[in-house]
Each structure stands twice: as structure tokens, then as C-alpha cells.
Design a protein around this motif. Sequence first.
Motif, PDB file in Angstrom:
ATOM      1  N   LEU A   7       0.848  -1.201   0.000  1.00 30.41           N
ATOM      2  CA  LEU A   7       0.000   0.000   0.000  1.00 30.41           C
ATOM      3  C   LEU A   7       0.874   1.238   0.000  1.00 30.41           C
ATOM      4  O   LEU A   7       1.885   1.289   0.709  1.00 30.41           O
ATOM      5  CB  LEU A   7      -0.857   0.041   1.268  1.00 30.41           C
ATOM      6  CG  LEU A   7      -2.259  -0.508   1.241  1.00 30.41           C
ATOM      7  CD1 LEU A   7      -2.879  -0.368   2.632  1.00 30.41           C
ATOM      8  CD2 LEU A   7      -3.127   0.161   0.184  1.00 30.41           C
ATOM      9  N   ARG A   8       0.454   2.254  -0.731  1.00 32.42           N
ATOM     10  CA  ARG A   8       1.171   3.530  -0.668  1.00 32.42           C
ATOM     11  C   ARG A   8       0.778   4.266   0.629  1.00 32.42           C
ATOM     12  O   ARG A   8      -0.255   3.930   1.237  1.00 32.42           O
ATOM     13  CB  ARG A   8       0.834   4.385  -1.887  1.00 32.42           C
ATOM     14  CG  ARG A   8      -0.636   4.733  -2.005  1.00 32.42           C
ATOM     15  CD  ARG A   8      -0.922   5.686  -3.155  1.00 32.42           C
ATOM     16  NE  ARG A   8      -0.747   5.052  -4.448  1.00 32.42           N
ATOM     17  CZ  ARG A   8      -1.462   5.337  -5.534  1.00 32.42           C
ATOM     18  NH1 ARG A   8      -2.410   6.270  -5.484  1.00 32.42           N
ATOM     19  NH2 ARG A   8      -1.246   4.726  -6.667  1.00 32.42           N
ATOM     20  N   ALA A   9       1.585   5.243   1.027  1.00 31.08           N
ATOM     21  CA  ALA A   9       1.247   6.034   2.221  1.00 31.08           C
ATOM     22  C   ALA A   9      -0.121   6.682   2.015  1.00 31.08           C
ATOM     23  O   ALA A   9      -0.401   7.228   0.941  1.00 31.08           O
ATOM     24  CB  ALA A   9       2.312   7.090   2.458  1.00 31.08           C
ATOM     25  N   GLY A  10      -0.971   6.572   3.003  1.00 34.58           N
ATOM     26  CA  GLY A  10      -2.334   7.105   2.882  1.00 34.58           C
ATOM     27  C   GLY A  10      -3.294   6.110   2.244  1.00 34.58           C
ATOM     28  O   GLY A  10      -4.498   6.366   2.162  1.00 34.58           O
ATOM     29  N   GLY A  11      -2.764   4.973   1.774  1.00 39.98           N
ATOM     30  CA  GLY A  11      -3.609   3.969   1.124  1.00 39.98           C
ATOM     31  C   GLY A  11      -4.529   3.277   2.121  1.00 39.98           C
ATOM     32  O   GLY A  11      -4.262   3.247   3.327  1.00 39.98           O
ATOM     33  N   ARG A  12      -5.622   2.714   1.596  1.00 44.11           N
ATOM     34  CA  ARG A  12      -6.661   2.157   2.473  1.00 44.11           C
ATOM     35  C   ARG A  12      -6.724   0.634   2.398  1.00 44.11           C
ATOM     36  O   ARG A  12      -6.605   0.058   1.316  1.00 44.11           O
ATOM     37  CB  ARG A  12      -8.022   2.762   2.098  1.00 44.11           C
ATOM     38  CG  ARG A  12      -8.119   4.227   2.539  1.00 44.11           C
ATOM     39  CD  ARG A  12      -9.393   4.855   2.110  1.00 44.11           C
ATOM     40  NE  ARG A  12      -9.507   4.909   0.655  1.00 44.11           N
ATOM     41  CZ  ARG A  12     -10.638   5.086  -0.003  1.00 44.11           C
ATOM     42  NH1 ARG A  12     -11.761   5.220   0.657  1.00 44.11           N
ATOM     43  NH2 ARG A  12     -10.652   5.142  -1.316  1.00 44.11           N
ATOM     44  N   TYR A  13      -6.936   0.037   3.552  1.00 44.93           N
ATOM     45  CA  TYR A  13      -6.953  -1.419   3.698  1.00 44.93           C
ATOM     46  C   TYR A  13      -8.316  -1.860   4.228  1.00 44.93           C
ATOM     47  O   TYR A  13      -8.913  -1.187   5.077  1.00 44.93           O
ATOM     48  CB  TYR A  13      -5.848  -1.841   4.681  1.00 44.93           C
ATOM     49  CG  TYR A  13      -5.905  -3.303   5.025  1.00 44.93           C
ATOM     50  CD1 TYR A  13      -5.371  -4.260   4.170  1.00 44.93           C
ATOM     51  CD2 TYR A  13      -6.519  -3.733   6.203  1.00 44.93           C
ATOM     52  CE1 TYR A  13      -5.445  -5.610   4.476  1.00 44.93           C
ATOM     53  CE2 TYR A  13      -6.590  -5.077   6.513  1.00 44.93           C
ATOM     54  CZ  TYR A  13      -6.051  -6.012   5.639  1.00 44.93           C
ATOM     55  OH  TYR A  13      -6.133  -7.346   5.951  1.00 44.93           O
TER      56      TYR A  13
END
Length: 215
Positions: free
Chosen positions: A115-121
Motif C-alpha cells: 500500500l502507498r502512504a495514505g492507502g486504504r486497507y
Amino acid sequence: MRTLEPDYDSDPGRWSSYQTPTDVHHVVGPELAGPVLDVGCGEGRLASVLRDGVAWVGLDASWSQLRANPHRPLVRADMGALPFVDGAFAEVTHLWCLYHLDDPVAAVAEARRVLRAGGRYYACSAARDSDPEILPEGYPRSTFDAEEAPGIVAEAFGEVEAERWDGRFYALETRDEIRAYCRHNFIPAERAESAELPLELTKRGVLVRAIRAPG
Ligand SMILES: C[S@@+](CC[C@H](N)C(=O)[O-])C[C@H]1O[C@@H](n2cnc3c(N)ncnc32)[C@H](O)[C@@H]1O
């Protein structure tokens, strides 16, 4: 505690015997902007409810699930070792799949890595006390039940948000439908014969959301 043995290739009829009319895909799908990695994508239920133009990659370990999936691109891999560089995705999903692993924390950490920084899981699972009308004793404990899921995801992500559900969302109208439901959910087959029609089940579970903090 049990790890749910993935039987998608050895017994493809078990999973395909039943499909819920409404599911968490309908909640998660509209939130995704892409690029999204759908880990344990199965037959593509999440991809089928994405908005137009959302970039999606499906990953699964099962040949039969991948063959049944009409969406592209698809990658056959194990969710314990994702074949992508760090920070490749804006969203990663683990819908209805982490209970197949002995060590779900490692897989969640692997999802966080891509995931990139700020990405959502996103991850989800059912609770052991779901379906009490047909399984009053509860489901056996697995490695990723709703009761522990937020804590497990928090081990990799730190902060998480847990959206729990607890309600009756649909009814099983026919005996055959109940039989199929039992097979799909590893519920003893004889329960289908004694259940009253229509059967309204109380569904309990959790959707866990997390955001990858920078760093
Ligand atoms: C219950 S199905 C859910 C499929 C889909 N996410 C959905 O919500 O409809 C679980 C999926 O996880 C996949 N799976 C199980 N273990 C896996 C692993 N170690 N690596 C990748 N996929 C796996 C199975 O092949 C199966 O397609």
C-alpha cells in the motif's frame, strides 16, 4: 483454533453451492478509487461492483477460482508473498480470506507493504456467534474471526476502524437453499433437515478498515 483448509480446488462445489444475495462487497466496492489489489479475489465478486474505470488487480492461489473469475488482470500467487513492489496500490482488500492462514498478521503486514502512504486497507470476517438460529453452539474458533479481527489488523496497521454488523438481512426460503447454505458454511448437513422454513439468520461479523500511515 482451526485454519479453514482452502478447498477451492479439491471441492469447488462447496464454495459455489451458495452465494449470499447481499454482502460486504456492496459496501467496500463503491469506496474504492484504485488502483486496488483484491487479495483472495475468488470469482471476482468485488470487481463486479466497482465503479467504471477503477483499476483492479485480482490475486488468488486457486486455479479453479481464477478460472471462474471473468475480470482481468489476474495473478496466481500466495497472499503471504505478494509479487508487487512496495507502495504499488492505493487500496488492498482481504475479503473473506484471512481465516485460511495460520498467521494472518504476516499477510496483513504484506498487504500494508504494497500500500502507498495514505492507502486504504479492508478486511472482513464473520463472528463465531453468527447464524445462531441454525448453529446455536457457534462456529469453531478460526485464526481470523470477527471477535479478534480488529486486533489482528491493528498489529500491522496500528489504528483501525471496526464496523460490525448484527442483523437479519435475508431469508432462506427453500429446503434446498438451506442445504446449500449448510454445505457452503461447513454446517452439519442434518441441520438443514430440521430447520423451519423460511429461515431468517442473524448475521454477525466485522469489516475492518485501516489506513497506511506514512513511513
Ligand atoms: C472465501 S473465498 C473469498 C473470495 C472473495 N474474496 C469473495 O469475497 O468472494 C477465499 C479465497 O481466498 C483464496 N485463498 C485462500 N488461501 C490463499 C492464499 N494463501 N493465497 C491466496 N489466496 C488464497 C481462496 O482460493 C479463495 O478464492
